[in-house]
Enzyme design. Sequence first.
Site, PDB file in Angstrom:
ATOM      1  CE  LYS A   7      -0.392  -0.465   5.011  1.00 44.80           C
ATOM      2  NZ  LYS A   7      -1.166  -1.096   6.086  1.00 44.80           N
ATOM      3  CE1 TYR A  51      12.798  31.601   4.040  1.00 44.77           C
ATOM      4  CE2 TYR A  51      13.130  29.233   3.749  1.00 44.77           C
ATOM      5  CZ  TYR A  51      12.749  30.471   3.241  1.00 44.77           C
ATOM      6  OH  TYR A  51      12.320  30.563   1.953  1.00 44.77           O
TER       7      TYR A  51
HETATM    8  C1  LIG Z   1      -0.311  -2.107   6.688  1.00 45.28           C
HETATM    9  C2  LIG Z   1      -0.834  -3.397   7.149  1.00 45.28           C
HETATM   10  C3  LIG Z   1       0.032  -4.487   7.348  1.00 45.28           C
HETATM   11  C4  LIG Z   1       1.532  -4.363   7.260  1.00 45.28           C
HETATM   12  O1  LIG Z   1       2.002  -3.753   8.442  1.00 45.28           O
HETATM   13  P1  LIG Z   1       3.592  -3.566   8.699  1.00 45.28           P
HETATM   14  O2  LIG Z   1       3.641  -3.075  10.097  1.00 45.28           O
HETATM   15  O3  LIG Z   1       4.034  -2.541   7.731  1.00 45.28           O
HETATM   16  O4  LIG Z   1       4.196  -4.888   8.480  1.00 45.28           O
HETATM   17  C5  LIG Z   1      -0.528  -5.708   7.666  1.00 45.28           C
HETATM   18  N1  LIG Z   1      -1.872  -5.846   7.798  1.00 45.28           N
HETATM   19  C6  LIG Z   1      -2.726  -4.814   7.640  1.00 45.28           C
HETATM   20  C7  LIG Z   1      -4.184  -5.032   7.816  1.00 45.28           C
HETATM   21  C8  LIG Z   1      -2.236  -3.563   7.325  1.00 45.28           C
HETATM   22  O5  LIG Z   1      -3.092  -2.538   7.179  1.00 45.28           O
END
Ligand SMILES: *Cc1c(COP(=O)(O)O)cnc(C)c1O
Length: 363
Positions: A35, A257
Site C-alpha cells: 500500500k 530561515y
Molecule cells: C499495513 C498493514 C500491514 C503491514 O504492516 P507492517 O507493520 O508494515 O508490516 C498488515 N496488515 C494490515 C491489515 C495492514 O493494514
Amino acid sequence: MSRPTCLLTSANALLHNLKRVKACAPQQKVMAVVKANAYGTGLDFAIPVLNGQVDAFAVSCLEEALKIRELGSRASCLVLQGVFNAEEWRVAARYGFDCVIHHQAQLKWLLSVPLPSKIKVWVKINTGMHRLGFAMDEVEEVLRTLESCPWVDKDIRLMTHLARADERGHPYNDFQFNAFNAMSGSFKKYAHSIANSAAILSLPKTHADVVRPGIMLYGVSPFENQTGVDLGLMPVARLMSAITVIHHYPAGSSIGYGGTYTTDRPSIIGIVPVGYGDGYPRHIQPQTPVWVNGVMVPVVGRVSMDMLTIDLTTIPDAQEGDPVELWGPNIPIEQIATSAGTIAYELLCQMTDRLRGSATGLF
Ligand SMILES: *Cc1c(COP(=O)(O)O)cnc(C)c1O
C-alpha cells in the site's frame, strides 16, 4: 544535467528482506503489503521484483490494486479496506481482486450487486484494535450470509490486526491472539491471517496461515529503538543528493530561515538541494546527520522546502558535487524518524514524486 536529488531503490535488498520473512515464517503464505505506493518505494519498482516471489499482494484501496494490474501482474491482490460503495464490488470482481469485508454496509452492498464472477473475501474481525472489523459476536452470522451468497467464493478467509505488535511482550498481543483463536477455532476450514511485520519478527504463534509483511520488506524496523539492520534487514530506499554549493562564512553568521543556527567559528557550509518538498522532514533535532563521503556531518539551520544546509567544517576536503546520503545503508531512516519525532513508516510514505524524476535508479 538534472538536480542530483533522487530516491534509489534496491531490488537486492527487497529480495533479501523477503527471504527474512520466509525464514521467520517458513510454513506460511506471504502476502506482501504494498500500500501507499509500496511504502514510498514505488509500485513500479516493487511489483516486478516481488511478482512471482510472493503468494499475494495487499493494498489499501481499489485504485492501488488497479495500478498493480497496470504493471502487468496477475497475482492475487487483497484490498485491505475493501469497498467504499456497491459499485466497487463490481470493479473488484471484474479485475479479480480479493476484498476485506469489515462492516455491515459492505455486506449489504455485496448482497445487492449480483456479480458476474465469484469474489474472494477476507472477513476482518475486531479482536481489540477497535478500528475496523466485525465484532466477534457478529462473525458467525456474517459467515453464514457470505456462504449462502452465490457470487462469493466458498474459500473465505479470516483475519485480524494487532494494535501493539510493535511492543515486544505486551500482554495485549496475547489478549487479541486468544480472542481470535477462541472465535476462529470454530471456523477451522478457513485460512487465518494475523501477523504484520512486528508479529512476524516477534510473535511466531500468530503466524497462522498467511503473514502480511509491510515495513520489514522495505528493510525498516517496526520496533522502536531498533533499526532494520539490527533485525537482519537491508534498507530498500536510499535518499541521495549532492553538495551543489560550498560557502565559507565567518563566526557569527546565522544560517537560513529564522537564523536558528549561528556559526560559532569560521565555518564551511554546504548546500544540499533536498528539503521537505521532497519528504525530508522539517522538524529534525539539531545535529541530525547526513552522510558525505563516508563521514557524518550535521544539518544546521532550518530545512527549507527545496534545500538544506550542512556543516562541512570538519571535512574541509569536501567538494561541490560530492554525494550526500540523507537515509539509506549509511544513515538509518529510523534515526531520522526519531530525530523528527515520527516513525520511519511516515518518512517512507512522505517521499514525494519529485524524487522519482529522471534520476531515480537502483543502488
Ligand atoms: C499495513 C498493514 C500491514 C503491514 O504492516 P507492517 O507493520 O508494515 O508490516 C498488515 N496488515 C494490515 C491489515 C495492514 O493494514
